[in-house]
Structures are given as structure tokens and as C-alpha cells.
Enzyme design. Structure first.
Site, PDB file in Angstrom:
ATOM      1  N   GLU A   1      10.211   1.752  10.219  1.00 26.41           N
ATOM      2  CA  GLU A   1      11.119   2.882   9.956  1.00 26.41           C
ATOM      3  C   GLU A   1      10.315   4.146  10.185  1.00 26.41           C
ATOM      4  O   GLU A   1       9.406   4.448   9.400  1.00 26.41           O
ATOM      5  CB  GLU A   1      11.641   2.828   8.511  1.00 26.41           C
ATOM      6  CG  GLU A   1      12.387   1.563   8.164  1.00 26.41           C
ATOM      7  CD  GLU A   1      13.639   1.362   8.987  1.00 26.41           C
ATOM      8  OE1 GLU A   1      14.200   2.345   9.486  1.00 26.41           O
ATOM      9  OE2 GLU A   1      14.048   0.205   9.147  1.00 26.41           O
TER      10      GLU A   1
ATOM     11  N   CYS B   1      13.246  11.888   5.946  1.00 23.04           N
ATOM     12  CA  CYS B   1      13.387  11.498   7.355  1.00 23.04           C
ATOM     13  C   CYS B   1      14.808  11.728   7.854  1.00 23.04           C
ATOM     14  O   CYS B   1      15.029  11.827   9.051  1.00 23.04           O
ATOM     15  CB  CYS B   1      12.993  10.039   7.532  1.00 23.04           C
ATOM     16  SG  CYS B   1      13.906   8.955   6.422  1.00 23.04           S
TER      17      CYS B   1
ATOM     18  N   LYS C   1       0.844  -1.204   0.000  1.00 21.15           N
ATOM     19  CA  LYS C   1       0.000   0.000   0.000  1.00 21.15           C
ATOM     20  C   LYS C   1       0.876   1.248   0.000  1.00 21.15           C
ATOM     21  O   LYS C   1       1.586   1.521   0.968  1.00 21.15           O
ATOM     22  CB  LYS C   1      -0.892   0.028   1.248  1.00 21.15           C
ATOM     23  CG  LYS C   1      -1.962   1.108   1.107  1.00 21.15           C
ATOM     24  CD  LYS C   1      -2.650   1.429   2.420  1.00 21.15           C
ATOM     25  CE  LYS C   1      -2.082   2.648   3.094  1.00 21.15           C
ATOM     26  NZ  LYS C   1      -2.156   3.895   2.328  1.00 21.15           N
TER      27      LYS C   1
ATOM     28  N   GLU D   1       9.169  16.374  15.570  1.00 20.29           N
ATOM     29  CA  GLU D   1       9.462  16.335  14.136  1.00 20.29           C
ATOM     30  C   GLU D   1       8.535  17.306  13.389  1.00 20.29           C
ATOM     31  O   GLU D   1       7.324  17.272  13.576  1.00 20.29           O
ATOM     32  CB  GLU D   1       9.245  14.914  13.606  1.00 20.29           C
ATOM     33  CG  GLU D   1       9.635  14.774  12.151  1.00 20.29           C
ATOM     34  CD  GLU D   1       9.335  13.390  11.571  1.00 20.29           C
ATOM     35  OE1 GLU D   1       8.230  12.882  11.800  1.00 20.29           O
ATOM     36  OE2 GLU D   1      10.208  12.848  10.886  1.00 20.29           O
TER      37      GLU D   1
HETATM   38  P1  NAD Z   1       1.983   8.131   8.050  1.00 22.46           P
HETATM   39  O1  NAD Z   1       2.400   7.338   9.233  1.00 22.46           O
HETATM   40  O2  NAD Z   1       0.848   9.059   8.163  1.00 22.46           O
HETATM   41  O3  NAD Z   1       1.590   7.164   6.838  1.00 22.46           O
HETATM   42  C1  NAD Z   1       2.506   6.198   6.317  1.00 22.46           C
HETATM   43  C2  NAD Z   1       1.712   5.091   5.638  1.00 22.46           C
HETATM   44  O4  NAD Z   1       0.966   4.388   6.635  1.00 22.46           O
HETATM   45  C3  NAD Z   1       0.681   5.589   4.622  1.00 22.46           C
HETATM   46  O5  NAD Z   1       0.623   4.686   3.548  1.00 22.46           O
HETATM   47  C4  NAD Z   1      -0.612   5.564   5.416  1.00 22.46           C
HETATM   48  O6  NAD Z   1      -1.760   5.432   4.626  1.00 22.46           O
HETATM   49  C5  NAD Z   1      -0.392   4.326   6.273  1.00 22.46           C
HETATM   50  N1  NAD Z   1      -1.185   4.282   7.513  1.00 22.46           N
HETATM   51  C6  NAD Z   1      -1.650   5.315   8.260  1.00 22.46           C
HETATM   52  N2  NAD Z   1      -2.338   4.854   9.321  1.00 22.46           N
HETATM   53  C7  NAD Z   1      -2.298   3.503   9.253  1.00 22.46           C
HETATM   54  C8  NAD Z   1      -2.822   2.462  10.072  1.00 22.46           C
HETATM   55  N3  NAD Z   1      -3.529   2.717  11.183  1.00 22.46           N
HETATM   56  N4  NAD Z   1      -2.595   1.186   9.715  1.00 22.46           N
HETATM   57  C9  NAD Z   1      -1.884   0.903   8.611  1.00 22.46           C
HETATM   58  N5  NAD Z   1      -1.367   1.845   7.794  1.00 22.46           N
HETATM   59  C10 NAD Z   1      -1.564   3.127   8.111  1.00 22.46           C
HETATM   60  O7  NAD Z   1       3.296   8.861   7.557  1.00 22.46           O
HETATM   61  P2  NAD Z   1       3.439   9.921   6.366  1.00 22.46           P
HETATM   62  O8  NAD Z   1       2.859  11.217   6.821  1.00 22.46           O
HETATM   63  O9  NAD Z   1       2.987   9.301   5.090  1.00 22.46           O
HETATM   64  O10 NAD Z   1       5.038  10.050   6.262  1.00 22.46           O
HETATM   65  C11 NAD Z   1       5.798  10.944   7.019  1.00 22.46           C
HETATM   66  C12 NAD Z   1       6.494  10.235   8.152  1.00 22.46           C
HETATM   67  O11 NAD Z   1       7.281   9.153   7.660  1.00 22.46           O
HETATM   68  C13 NAD Z   1       7.471  11.127   8.900  1.00 22.46           C
HETATM   69  O12 NAD Z   1       7.312  10.926  10.274  1.00 22.46           O
HETATM   70  C14 NAD Z   1       8.837  10.617   8.450  1.00 22.46           C
HETATM   71  O13 NAD Z   1       9.893  10.842   9.349  1.00 22.46           O
HETATM   72  C15 NAD Z   1       8.565   9.177   8.269  1.00 22.46           C
HETATM   73  N6  NAD Z   1       9.567   8.561   7.389  1.00 22.46           N
HETATM   74  C16 NAD Z   1      10.491   7.720   7.940  1.00 22.46           C
HETATM   75  C17 NAD Z   1      11.470   7.145   7.136  1.00 22.46           C
HETATM   76  C18 NAD Z   1      12.512   6.203   7.708  1.00 22.46           C
HETATM   77  O14 NAD Z   1      13.154   5.520   6.932  1.00 22.46           O
HETATM   78  N7  NAD Z   1      12.694   6.150   9.010  1.00 22.46           N
HETATM   79  C19 NAD Z   1      11.482   7.430   5.769  1.00 22.46           C
HETATM   80  C20 NAD Z   1      10.530   8.288   5.252  1.00 22.46           C
HETATM   81  C21 NAD Z   1       9.558   8.853   6.069  1.00 22.46           C
END
Ligand code: NAD
Length: 480
Positions: A248, A282, A173, A384
Site C-alpha cells: 500500500e 495517503c 515493525k 506526492e
Molecule cells: P517509508 O516507506 O519511509 O517507511 C514505511 C515503513 O517502511 C517504516 O516502518 C520504515 O522503517 C520501513 N522501511 C523503510 N525502508 C525499508 C526497507 N528498505 N525495508 C523494509 N522496511 C523499510 O514511508 P513513511 O515515510 O513512513 O510513510 C509515508 C508514505 O506512506 C507516504 O508515501 C504515504 O502515501 C504512504 N502511505 C500509504 C498508505 C496506503 O494505504 N496506500 C497509507 C499510509 C501511508
């Protein structure tokens, strides 16, 4: 208006509930396509097709799987321009960035794991006079891969490639905020010869289709990249079903600058580590710690160069920053800037939204922002922001900067600038992070372990770590 579809059992399919979400183009603020708001029924269908495909895919030789994944990587390469433009349009990042980073890296991810699997070996342990243990590694079965919006295809493929290479079938997804390149990937996978059901791509909201993936009893492992709060929800649900998880999560990375650094290289790199992808990586260094003796020199030069960074529409070849990903995210960043001011922060440059000319006048643009005068433990320096916002914090002693760098709940990455090798080693050793760059930033070797500690995640991706995550080891002892 274009309606995207799910990719299930090798075919594009509309969502069973016929529900759709709007997909915005962040550079204009206009809706430009609709994406499936998929539900549990779509997950059930995808899992059924993955169950049928698993015996076929997992019993193929690794050479056969490798060839198909190399085809897949070549398939993206052949349609590079289409992927580059789609990524930029969907995410708001400059086309030049999608061309130099996102799409080349997505191609590399498939190629890397297609070849890594050929060299992946398991261990044996001899017991003198008694017998020998040998460990075999088998694919887990059906796995879930859930990714965020900041590096859409780059992070999506970073999970899917090792999962497929090691013989699993995947229910994946992408973020509902940036679904487009994942949508295109279905056709490329089909053309590459991936059997139907091996890779299923479902679109929609996290708490609906994402949640159904996490909770489906036949999906045995979840690889997730996204926010820490989401990671915590997923970890709790997956743990209660004894699923393997790789998480991650967020970061609040320190960029530590000592007076003895190569000043020019440091400034040039710090501009990138602060504002690349509008600060939505990130690994961006959002807290800049500067040794007091060069603080004023740094501040003057850095702010001058930040002022010269062009914020423009993503198609502008001179754009250094495009738009941030969505209206809610823009408002979140602006509210953090407001909090920083309330906390007593001084805005040295930026701090505001940018209005471009038509047709980009409703886009989500923010000027790169530099703030000083805040304590290391205030909200702005602990939470963040994930946007083009950095803070400057002076320090005098090495121990003090290590304490401040380690003071957040996060532990993803750090950057250190110094010419003193002993100090570089000493400080790296004491930082509570999973990745350290010394005199550089975001140099990536795909063989190395990638990930963070504390609230930045659990487990590591990359190289053997990813192939180990996506396989189950079984140890077999045989008596001499
Ligand atoms: P998010 O957590 O809102 O969403 C990430 C994914 O999870 C999306 O596909 C979303 O639809 C899905 N999701 C949301 N709620 C869910 C649930 N309850 N169950 C299953 N899936 C669910 O994050 P975002 O806003 O898309 O991304 C930004 C965040 O990602 C920032 O905090 C950033 O630091 C982090 N990030 C981390 C890394 C890393 O490698 N550590 C890399 C890139 C981004």
C-alpha cells in the site's frame, strides 16, 4: 530518558546490539525517548519464537483466536486515554484527532477481524457426475508487517489483526518515527492472552531491521504500507524469494469538483480531505480540480476558511492542525512549496512555517497552504508532498479533468463532487484509482477492498481480501 524495548516471545527485551535511536516529540522538537535500533539478530530471535508458537496458534480453533483478539481490542479500549495521548505526542497530530480517529479505529480493526474470521468460508466447485473440488485455506506461517508513521497504530493494527485472526505468527515493525503505541501494544497483547511468540514487535530503521524482516527466509509474506520508493525495494527483494506481498503505497489524489455539487458540504469536506492529519493521509485530495464556472467562488470561500484553520499544539482542543511528523519531513514539505513557487505557482494562503510560543517554539508547524496557477503536469502536481499543501486547477470539460486526474504515476483514490448521478458513475469508471468517494471522503467500511493501482500499490487490504492474503489456498478434488 525512557528506553523502549522490543516485544519478543511475550517479553519486553532490549535490542541485542544495545543500540538506540532518538525519538522526537514533533510538537516541541525535543527528544523524549529512545527506541531500539534493532538488527538481524533480533529478527532471528523473534522468528525462532514465532516458529515455536505457530503450531500452537494455528491449531487453536478460530473461536479461541477470535476471543483473544476481542480481548486485545478491549484491552486498548480500557487504556484508550493513554493510547490517545501517546499517539498525539509521538506523531504531532491533535489529541482530538487521535481520540476521534486513530485509537477508535485501532480498536475496531482488532474487533472487526476477530469477528470476520468466524464468517470466513472457503469455496467448493461441483463437477457434474465427476466429483467435487473443495478449497481449504491455511495460515501462511510467519508473516512480516511493516507500517508507516502517519496513522501509526491504525495502520499497524490494520495488518496485524487479519494476520493473527487467520492463524499466522507475526513479526511486526512500526515506523521508527512513531514507535510508541506499537510499544504499548505488546503488554496489551500479553494481557489479552496471546501466547508468547505469536506477535513480535521490533523497532528500528527500515534499511536495517526492516530489511532483515523482508529478507528472512522463514518469513513467507510481507504486508507493507509506506512510500512508493520503499515499496519498490521491498517488492524486488521479496519477489526474488517468491514471497507473497501486499503493498500500500503513495498517492496524489484528485478531488474533482463540478459546478452542480452541494457547495457547502463540498467546502466543509474539502477542508478535511485537504488538511486532516496535517495532510499526511495517503487518501488526502492534494490536487483540487474545480469546474471553471465556480472556480472563483470556490477559491474565495475555500481560502477564507483555510485561513481560519488553527495551527496549534496538539493538546489545544481548538487545534485543527498540529505539527507535521518530523524535522526532515517539514523541510521536505517546505522544499516542495519552494519548487511550486519556482514553477510559477501563486501561494493563495500559507506557504510558511509557523512559530508557536514556548515550549512549542521548536516544533514542526506549517500553515495549511493553497497554491494556484500551476500546470497539471508540473512537478508539484505530479509528486506526492504528503503535507498540508493543495493546488487548485480549473477545468472546463469532463474529458480534460479525467485526463489530468489520471496523469500521475499514482492511482490510490479520488473524490468527485456532483449532483449528476450519470456523470458520477461515468467519471468514477474512468479514473485509474482503487477507491472513489462521491460527495464524501474517507467513509470507510472495513469489509471493502482497500488499496491502489499503478505506483500506489499491489493487492488490496480489508475484509475477505486481507484474510485471503494471509492464507494459502489448497484445492482438493475428490472423485464421485
Ligand atoms: P517509508 O516507506 O519511509 O517507511 C514505511 C515503513 O517502511 C517504516 O516502518 C520504515 O522503517 C520501513 N522501511 C523503510 N525502508 C525499508 C526497507 N528498505 N525495508 C523494509 N522496511 C523499510 O514511508 P513513511 O515515510 O513512513 O510513510 C509515508 C508514505 O506512506 C507516504 O508515501 C504515504 O502515501 C504512504 N502511505 C500509504 C498508505 C496506503 O494505504 N496506500 C497509507 C499510509 C501511508
Amino acid at each position: 530518558m525512557e528506553k523502549l524495548k522490543n516485544f519478543i516471545n511475550g517479553e519486553y527485551r532490549a535490542p541485542i546490539n544495545s543500540q538506540y535511536l532518538e525519538n522526537f516529540e514533533p510538537s516541541t522538537g525535543e527528544v523524549y525517548s529512545l527506541i531500539p535500533n534493532s538488527s538481524k539478530e533480533d529478527v532471528d530471535l523473534a522468528v525462532k519464537s514465532a516458529e515455536e508458537a505457530f503450531p500452537i496458534w494455528s491449531s487453536m480453533s478460530k473461536e479461541q483466536r477470535s476471543n483473544i483478539l476481542i480481548n486485545l481490542s478491549k484491552g486498548i479500549e480500557a487504556r484508550s486515554e493513554e493510547f490517545i495521548n501517546a499517539e498525539s505526542k509521538d506523531n504531532g497530530k491533535p489529541v482530538s484527532l487521535a481520540r476521534s480517529v486513530d485509537i477508535p479505529r485501532s480498536i475496531a480493526n482488532f474487533h472487526f477481524f476477530a469477528t470476520a474470521i468466524l464468517h470466513f468460508a472457503s469455496e467448493s466447485h461441483n463437477m457434474e457426475g465427476l466429483g467435487i473440488n473443495y478449497t481449504i485455506r491455511k495460515p501462511i506461517g510467519i508473516v512480516g508487517c511493516i507500517s508507516p508513521w502517519n496513522l501509526p497504530l491504525y495502520l499497524f493494527s490494520w495488518k496485524i489483526a487479519p494476520a493473527l485472526a487467520s492463524g499466522n505468527c507475526v513479526i511486526a515493525k512500526p515506523s521508527e518515527v512513531t514507535p510508541y503505541t506499537a510499544y504499548l501494544l505488546g503488554q496489551v497483547a500479553k494481557d489479552a492472552g496471546l501466547p508468547p511468540g505469536v506477535l513480535n514487535i521490533l523497532h528500528g530503521e527500515g534499511n536495517l531491521v526492516g530489511d532483515s524482516i523482508v529478507k528472512h527466509p522463514s518469513i513467507k509474506a510481507i504486508s507493507f504500507t509506506g512510500g512508493t520508493a520503499t515499496g519498490s525495494i521491498i517488492a524486488q527483494k521479496a519477489a526474488s524469494m517468491f514471497k507473497k506481498t501486499s503493498l500500500e503505497l503513495g498517492g496524489k489524489n484528485p478531488n474533482i469538483i463540478f459546478a452542480d455539487c452541494d457547495f457547502e458540504l463540498m467546502i466543509k469536506t474539502t477542508l478535511r480531505s485537504s488538511f486532516a492529519n496535517q495532510g499526511q493521509i495517503c487518501l488526502c485530495g492534494s490536487r483540487i480540480f474545480v469546474e471553471k464556472s465556480i472556480y472563483h467562488k470556490f477559491k474565495e470561500e475555500f481560502v477564507k476558511q483555510v485561513d481560519n484553520l488553527l495551527v496549534s499544539n496538539p493538546a489545544d482542543p481548538n487545534a485543527k492542525l498540529g505539527s507535521v511528523v518530523s524535522k526532515p519531513h517539514m523541510n521536505k514539505i517546505l522544499s516542495h512549496i519552494k519548487i511550486a513557487k519556482e514553477e510559477g505557482g501563486k501561494i493563495l494562503t500559507g506557504g510558511n512555517q509557523v512559530k508557536l510560543d514556548k515550549p512549542y517554539d521548536k516544533g514542526y508547524y506549517i500553515r495549511p497552504t493553497v497554491i494556484e496557477g500551476l500546470s497539471f503536469d508540473c512537478k508539484t502536481n505530479q509528486e506526492e508532498i504528503f503535507g498540508p499543501v493543495v493546488t487548485l486547477i480549473p477545468f472546463e470539460k469532463e474529458d480534460d479533468v479525467i485526463m489530468m486526474a489520471n496523469s500521475t504515476e499514482y492511482g490510490l483514490s479520488a473524490t468527485i463532487w456532483t449532483s449528476d448521478l450519470k456523470r458520477a458513475h461515468r467519471v468514477s469508471n474512468q479514473l485509474q484509482v482503487g477507491l472513489v468517494w462521491i460527495n464524501s471522503w474517507l467513509v470507510r467500511d472495513l469489509r471493502t477492498p482497500f488499496g491502489g493501482m499503478k505506483s500506489s500499490g499491489m493487492g488490496r487490504e480489508g475484509g475477505w481480501e486481507a484474510l485471503r492474503f494471509f492464507t494459502e489456498p489448497k484445492n482438493i478434488f475428490i472423485k464421485y
